[in-house]
Design an enzyme around this catalytic site. Structure first.
Site, PDB file in Angstrom:
ATOM      1  N   ALA A  67       0.859  -1.189   0.000  1.00 21.18           N
ATOM      2  CA  ALA A  67       0.000   0.000   0.000  1.00 21.18           C
ATOM      3  C   ALA A  67       0.890   1.232   0.000  1.00 21.18           C
ATOM      4  O   ALA A  67       2.034   1.184   0.449  1.00 21.18           O
ATOM      5  CB  ALA A  67      -0.913   0.012   1.230  1.00 21.18           C
ATOM      6  N   ASP A  68       0.335   2.331  -0.513  1.00 24.78           N
ATOM      7  CA  ASP A  68       1.077   3.595  -0.464  1.00 24.78           C
ATOM      8  C   ASP A  68       0.821   4.302   0.858  1.00 24.78           C
ATOM      9  O   ASP A  68       1.702   4.962   1.396  1.00 24.78           O
ATOM     10  CB  ASP A  68       0.669   4.484  -1.639  1.00 24.78           C
ATOM     11  CG  ASP A  68       1.037   3.816  -2.953  1.00 24.78           C
ATOM     12  OD1 ASP A  68       2.224   3.515  -3.141  1.00 24.78           O
ATOM     13  OD2 ASP A  68       0.138   3.551  -3.764  1.00 24.78           O
ATOM     14  N   GLY A 118      -1.811   1.936  -5.706  1.00 26.71           N
ATOM     15  CA  GLY A 118      -1.714   2.243  -7.128  1.00 26.71           C
ATOM     16  C   GLY A 118      -0.460   3.006  -7.504  1.00 26.71           C
ATOM     17  O   GLY A 118      -0.297   3.387  -8.659  1.00 26.71           O
ATOM     18  N   GLU A 167      -5.274  -4.956  -8.940  1.00 21.93           N
ATOM     19  CA  GLU A 167      -5.118  -5.146  -7.483  1.00 21.93           C
ATOM     20  C   GLU A 167      -6.471  -5.172  -6.798  1.00 21.93           C
ATOM     21  O   GLU A 167      -6.694  -5.946  -5.868  1.00 21.93           O
ATOM     22  CB  GLU A 167      -4.259  -4.021  -6.892  1.00 21.93           C
ATOM     23  CG  GLU A 167      -2.787  -4.170  -7.254  1.00 21.93           C
ATOM     24  CD  GLU A 167      -1.905  -3.045  -6.762  1.00 21.93           C
ATOM     25  OE1 GLU A 167      -0.713  -3.285  -6.557  1.00 21.93           O
ATOM     26  OE2 GLU A 167      -2.392  -1.921  -6.602  1.00 21.93           O
ATOM     27  N   LYS A 222       4.403   3.733   6.116  1.00 22.37           N
ATOM     28  CA  LYS A 222       3.173   3.814   5.305  1.00 22.37           C
ATOM     29  C   LYS A 222       1.926   4.030   6.168  1.00 22.37           C
ATOM     30  O   LYS A 222       0.845   4.283   5.639  1.00 22.37           O
ATOM     31  CB  LYS A 222       2.979   2.524   4.506  1.00 22.37           C
ATOM     32  CG  LYS A 222       4.115   2.184   3.545  1.00 22.37           C
ATOM     33  CD  LYS A 222       4.089   3.065   2.333  1.00 22.37           C
ATOM     34  CE  LYS A 222       5.110   2.683   1.283  1.00 22.37           C
ATOM     35  NZ  LYS A 222       4.833   1.465   0.572  1.00 22.37           N
TER      36      LYS A 222
HETATM   37  C1  5RP Z   1       1.095  -0.862  -6.842  1.00 19.73           C
HETATM   38  C2  5RP Z   1       0.745  -0.638  -5.413  1.00 19.73           C
HETATM   39  C3  5RP Z   1       1.800  -0.912  -4.411  1.00 19.73           C
HETATM   40  O1  5RP Z   1       1.367  -1.926  -3.562  1.00 19.73           O
HETATM   41  C4  5RP Z   1       2.095   0.351  -3.661  1.00 19.73           C
HETATM   42  O2  5RP Z   1       2.441   1.368  -4.579  1.00 19.73           O
HETATM   43  C5  5RP Z   1       3.237   0.166  -2.663  1.00 19.73           C
HETATM   44  O3  5RP Z   1       4.421  -0.058  -3.355  1.00 19.73           O
HETATM   45  P1  5RP Z   1       5.800  -0.319  -2.637  1.00 19.73           P
HETATM   46  O4  5RP Z   1       5.694  -1.618  -1.926  1.00 19.73           O
HETATM   47  O5  5RP Z   1       6.798  -0.316  -3.760  1.00 19.73           O
HETATM   48  O6  5RP Z   1       6.065   0.825  -1.682  1.00 19.73           O
HETATM   49  O7  5RP Z   1      -0.343  -0.268  -5.052  1.00 19.73           O
HETATM   50  O8  5RP Z   1       0.101  -0.441  -7.708  1.00 19.73           O
END
Ligand code: 5RP
Length: 227
Positions: free
Chosen positions: A85-86, A97, A105, A123
């Site tokens: 997740a972001d 995303g 997803e 996060k």
């Molecule tokens: C991809 C996503 C990822 O899960 C989100 O961006 C987190 O990425 P990361 O693990 O590289 O920090 O939603 O579409």
């Protein structure tokens, strides 16, 4: 990246939750990369699973590692989905995303009995919106879609890949909406956004997260039901 250790800890810990015979959703992103890496290792040691990936990139990684993949036209239900997740708030609502895979997803998260979220500790936020909200839109007539979003006060930038527009695995564009000053109800806004013709999906993931695996920079990880 400096928090790679935390992402690795979360991804590896989540791989322990996968059991023999499970149908597994494979997330996308740098944290999901570590989850898939550990899952490949477990499969090589005898774990028997079937999986479906949320992006071409994750699919390629899983395939190269010998994980048996479920074709997308045979996706019915999954036992678990493990994805990053972001941002995730204390109610476990998320913005996703950042890696451009939000549409697949969401389909995969909604098909799983449990979505396990894997995140580095940074996060976790009190309020969503510091990260841009990705919105997947069709390239057909995209300025008209952007204009309708603007009328909802949803404005941002079309994601770029070098000089060109970034194109998703589904052949669409992504608008990264700036939500930093948004103080309204995200869910209500989401309902309005999704009604705009040409909007494919948003990166708002509501009431989907099950357990959350949090990775820390010291290499520890813990599994939490509530945040
Ligand atoms: C991809 C996503 C990822 O899960 C989100 O961006 C987190 O990425 P990361 O693990 O590289 O920090 O939603 O579409």
């Amino acid at each position: 990246m400096s928090n790679d250790k935390a992402k690795q800890a979360a991804g590896y810990k989540a791989a322990e939750l996968v059991e023999d015979g499970m149908k597994v959703g494979l997330g996308t992103g740098s944290t999901a990369y570590f989850f898939i890496e550990k899952l490949i290792e477990r499969c090589k040691s005898g774990l028997k699973i079937e999986a479906i990936a949320t992006s071409k990139k994750s699919s390629d990684q899983a395939k190269a590692g010998g994980i048996k993949l479920i074709p997308c036209d045979q996706l019915e239900y999954l036992d678990i989905d493990v994805d990053g997740a972001d941002e995730i708030n204390l109610q476990k609502q998320m913005i996703k995303g950042g890696g451009g895979a939000l549409f697949r997803e969401k389909i995969i998260a909604c098909s799983a009995r449990e979505m396990i979220v894997i995140v580095s500790e940074d996060k976790i936020v009190e309020k969503l919106g510091e990260h841009a909200l990705p919105i997947e839109i069709t390239s057909y007539g995209y300025p008209s879609i952007i204009e309708k979003l603007r009328r909802l006060d949803v404005v941002g930038e079309i994601r770029k890949d070098k000089e060109k527009f970034y194109v998703t695995d589904n052949g669409n564009l992504i608008l990264d909406a700036n939500m930093k000053n948004y103080s309204g109800d995200f869910r209500e806004l989401d309902t309005k956004i999704i009604k705009i013709p040409g909007v494919i999906e948003t990166g708002l993931f509501w009431n989907l997260a099950g357990r959350v695996v949090i990775g820390y920079n010291d290499g520890r990880a813990e599994i939490k039901g509530a945040l």
